[in-house]
Design a protein around this motif. Structure first.
Motif, PDB file in Angstrom:
ATOM      1  N   ASP A   1       0.837  -1.213   0.000  1.00 45.07           N
ATOM      2  CA  ASP A   1       0.000   0.000   0.000  1.00 45.07           C
ATOM      3  C   ASP A   1       0.866   1.256   0.000  1.00 45.07           C
ATOM      4  O   ASP A   1       0.565   2.244   0.690  1.00 45.07           O
ATOM      5  N   GLY A   2       1.962   1.203  -0.744  1.00 44.22           N
ATOM      6  CA  GLY A   2       2.849   2.353  -0.848  1.00 44.22           C
ATOM      7  C   GLY A   2       3.943   2.418   0.191  1.00 44.22           C
ATOM      8  O   GLY A   2       4.874   3.224   0.056  1.00 44.22           O
ATOM      9  N   LEU A   3       3.877   1.572   1.238  1.00 39.72           N
ATOM     10  CA  LEU A   3       4.918   1.559   2.269  1.00 39.72           C
ATOM     11  C   LEU A   3       6.092   0.696   1.796  1.00 39.72           C
ATOM     12  O   LEU A   3       5.880  -0.419   1.320  1.00 39.72           O
ATOM     13  N   PRO A   4       7.325   1.164   1.935  1.00 35.11           N
ATOM     14  CA  PRO A   4       8.468   0.308   1.574  1.00 35.11           C
ATOM     15  C   PRO A   4       8.573  -0.873   2.547  1.00 35.11           C
ATOM     16  O   PRO A   4       8.529  -0.686   3.770  1.00 35.11           O
ATOM     17  N   VAL A   5       8.696  -2.074   1.997  1.00 38.02           N
ATOM     18  CA  VAL A   5       8.804  -3.285   2.812  1.00 38.02           C
ATOM     19  C   VAL A   5       9.825  -4.235   2.186  1.00 38.02           C
ATOM     20  O   VAL A   5      10.160  -4.106   1.007  1.00 38.02           O
ATOM     21  N   GLU A   6      10.306  -5.173   2.993  1.00 36.64           N
ATOM     22  CA  GLU A   6      11.105  -6.299   2.515  1.00 36.64           C
ATOM     23  C   GLU A   6      10.300  -7.556   2.809  1.00 36.64           C
ATOM     24  O   GLU A   6       9.936  -7.803   3.959  1.00 36.64           O
ATOM     25  N   VAL A   7      10.002  -8.323   1.770  1.00 40.67           N
ATOM     26  CA  VAL A   7       9.123  -9.479   1.915  1.00 40.67           C
ATOM     27  C   VAL A   7       9.875 -10.754   1.556  1.00 40.67           C
ATOM     28  O   VAL A   7      10.602 -10.809   0.559  1.00 40.67           O
ATOM     29  N   SER A   8       9.697 -11.800   2.356  1.00 39.35           N
ATOM     30  CA  SER A   8      10.179 -13.128   1.991  1.00 39.35           C
ATOM     31  C   SER A   8       8.995 -14.083   2.024  1.00 39.35           C
ATOM     32  O   SER A   8       8.057 -13.908   2.810  1.00 39.35           O
ATOM     33  N   ARG A   9       9.030 -15.074   1.138  1.00 31.86           N
ATOM     34  CA  ARG A   9       7.970 -16.092   1.161  1.00 31.86           C
ATOM     35  C   ARG A   9       8.457 -17.232   2.040  1.00 31.86           C
ATOM     36  O   ARG A   9       9.108 -18.175   1.591  1.00 31.86           O
TER      37      ARG A   9
ATOM     38  N   THR B   1       5.234 -22.078  10.090  1.00 33.52           N
ATOM     39  CA  THR B   1       3.983 -22.782  10.372  1.00 33.52           C
ATOM     40  C   THR B   1       3.798 -24.021   9.509  1.00 33.52           C
ATOM     41  O   THR B   1       2.902 -24.818   9.771  1.00 33.52           O
ATOM     42  N   GLY B   2       4.612 -24.178   8.459  1.00 33.63           N
ATOM     43  CA  GLY B   2       4.400 -25.244   7.496  1.00 33.63           C
ATOM     44  C   GLY B   2       3.449 -24.864   6.388  1.00 33.63           C
ATOM     45  O   GLY B   2       3.303 -25.595   5.410  1.00 33.63           O
ATOM     46  N   GLU B   3       2.794 -23.719   6.529  1.00 32.22           N
ATOM     47  CA  GLU B   3       1.889 -23.228   5.497  1.00 32.22           C
ATOM     48  C   GLU B   3       2.619 -22.275   4.554  1.00 32.22           C
ATOM     49  O   GLU B   3       3.685 -21.754   4.875  1.00 32.22           O
ATOM     50  N   ASP B   4       2.008 -22.023   3.401  1.00 27.64           N
ATOM     51  CA  ASP B   4       2.469 -20.933   2.558  1.00 27.64           C
ATOM     52  C   ASP B   4       2.323 -19.636   3.348  1.00 27.64           C
ATOM     53  O   ASP B   4       1.456 -19.518   4.221  1.00 27.64           O
ATOM     54  N   GLY B   5       3.176 -18.674   3.059  1.00 28.54           N
ATOM     55  CA  GLY B   5       3.044 -17.409   3.770  1.00 28.54           C
ATOM     56  C   GLY B   5       4.191 -16.478   3.500  1.00 28.54           C
ATOM     57  O   GLY B   5       5.095 -16.769   2.696  1.00 28.54           O
ATOM     58  N   PHE B   6       4.154 -15.340   4.170  1.00 27.74           N
ATOM     59  CA  PHE B   6       5.099 -14.256   3.936  1.00 27.74           C
ATOM     60  C   PHE B   6       5.563 -13.683   5.271  1.00 27.74           C
ATOM     61  O   PHE B   6       4.781 -13.592   6.220  1.00 27.74           O
ATOM     62  N   GLU B   7       6.831 -13.301   5.321  1.00 24.87           N
ATOM     63  CA  GLU B   7       7.323 -12.486   6.425  1.00 24.87           C
ATOM     64  C   GLU B   7       7.617 -11.102   5.855  1.00 24.87           C
ATOM     65  O   GLU B   7       8.252 -10.976   4.799  1.00 24.87           O
ATOM     66  N   ILE B   8       7.149 -10.077   6.552  1.00 24.22           N
ATOM     67  CA  ILE B   8       7.199  -8.707   6.049  1.00 24.22           C
ATOM     68  C   ILE B   8       7.968  -7.844   7.042  1.00 24.22           C
ATOM     69  O   ILE B   8       7.519  -7.650   8.181  1.00 24.22           O
ATOM     70  N   SER B   9       9.114  -7.352   6.625  1.00 21.02           N
ATOM     71  CA  SER B   9       9.900  -6.418   7.434  1.00 21.02           C
ATOM     72  C   SER B   9       9.543  -5.002   6.996  1.00 21.02           C
ATOM     73  O   SER B   9       9.568  -4.680   5.802  1.00 21.02           O
TER      74      SER B   9
END
Length: 381
Positions: free
Chosen positions: A188-196, A200-208
């Protein structure tokens, strides 16, 4: 962190309290263990929809040197993974090792995608260990390579089968990532660093994200009907079902990566070349087998076995439980622990001693619940 020190807050602690979370001390922080729906409901929601976790207590840092090879080799002197050949935009799991091969901590390492970041590695370490980890890393660095802590950043995890469709509305570029890939983008316009990735064993993302922006990001995600906040209780039951180690329990200074069934995290070049703390022990354990190995155990009946319970075979104590509890997905008690290799084959019958009783258990292949990571083969790539 010393228990006499005051507990710290993450940038979201007041938000958790406003949501009705039960706040408990964890790794020196005040953290939400559960929200009003309860741990079982939160666990099930993450397995079927998308759970949102505050993991801002984790330690984020940059390791910076003049070029990638220099920085990577500096880290390879402390950990057994192959960082030299880590591709831009990829993430790798490894361990900081003591001289005897024991595990100081496990951590995640990302090589940034941007060419201008060449020579930089992004590190995420466990909250309870971060002060010691960062001191240990600094003490082992050569001249010209520096560790820069990032306390100004927060970290959240969005996990579950509907995580990708939620992220597509806010950070569409993140959805193109596959498991263990990472990239800078905007939310939403905010700078982030994302890893998939996630635990949990599920699909997902970590967002810094910048700590000043995390409340905005958190609110935007919680506004989505697929998303609910998830506390530490369900985070633990989810990672146990996924067969993932928890530092200080399943792995610690007394365990080696080989004993912990983490040999997959030591790439072939490092196994052959060595050059990391404990290399002699680890290579010996690879060649001759370790004295013990981490296994999964599924218990008969409904009674769970907790950490510290003894594992027995034909009346003789042969090991100890390191993590245990009730698996909501399986509706059965499960555990992990260490046993001699001769007793580690799936299907082996053992007993777990709980309050003077022998509870029958069966060695089970890990993970207990199949993982659903977004690998390329599953993404049509």
């Amino acid at each position: 962190m010393d228990h006499t020190e005051p507990l710290l807050d993450t940038p979201l602690t007041s938000t958790h309290a406003a949501l009705g979370a039960r706040i408990v001390p964890f790794a020196g922080y005040r953290m939400p263990v559960q929200y009003p729906d309860g741990i079982l409901a939160e666990h099930a929601w993450t397995r079927t929809h998308a759970g949102l976790f505050d993991v801002s207590h984790m330690g984020q840092a940059l390791l910076k040197g003049p070029d990638h090879a220099t920085t990577a080799r500096a880290l390879e002197a402390l950990a057994p993974a192959d960082f030299v050949n880590l591709a831009p935009g990829r993430q790798r799991y490894s361990q900081l090792l003591a001289q005897d091969g024991g595990i100081i901590d496990d951590f995640m390492v990302t090589r940034p995608l941007a060419p201008e970041a060449d020579g930089t590695l992004i590190l995420v370490v466990n909250a309870a260990c971060k002060t010691g980890d960062f001191a240990h890393i600094r003490a082992g660095l050569p001249e010209g390579v520096v560790l820069i802590e990032r306390p100004e950043r927060a970290l959240v995890a969005l996990q579950g089968p509907e995580a990708a469709q939620v992220m597509a509305r806010h950070a569409p570029a993140a959805v193109a990532l596959d498991f263990m890939a990472a990239a800078p983008t905007t939310f939403d316009g905010l700078p982030v660093e994302v890893s998939r990735s996630g635990y949990t064993g599920e699909d997902g993302f970590e967002i810094s994200v910048a700590a000043d922006d995390v409340a905005t990001l958190w609110a935007a995600l919680l506004a989505e009907e697929e998303v609910k906040p998830i506390g530490l209780g369900a985070r633990d039951s989810l990672r146990l079902e996924a067969g993932l180690c928890l530092y200080g329990h399943d792995i610690d200074l007394t365990t080696s990566p080989v004993e912990a069934a983490l040999l997959w995290s030591i790439q072939k070049r490092r196994r052959e070349e060595g050059g990391f703390p404990g290399a002699d022990r680890i290579r010996r354990e690879i060649a001759d087998g370790p004295a013990r190995v981490r296994v999964g155990l599924r218990l008969d009946g409904r009674a769970p076995a907790r950490e510290g319970a003894e594992i027995a075979h034909q009346g003789q104590v042969v090991g100890r439980i390191t993590s245990g509890g009730f698996a909501p997905t399986l509706q059965a008690p499960i555990a992990m622990g260490y046993v001699p290799p001769a007793l580690a084959t799936p299907g082996t019958k053992l007993d777990i001693l709980v309050r003077g009783k022998e509870l029958p258990a069966t060695v089970t292949a890990l993970p207990f619940v199949p993982t659903r990571y977004a690998r390329k083969s599953k993404m049509g790539a």
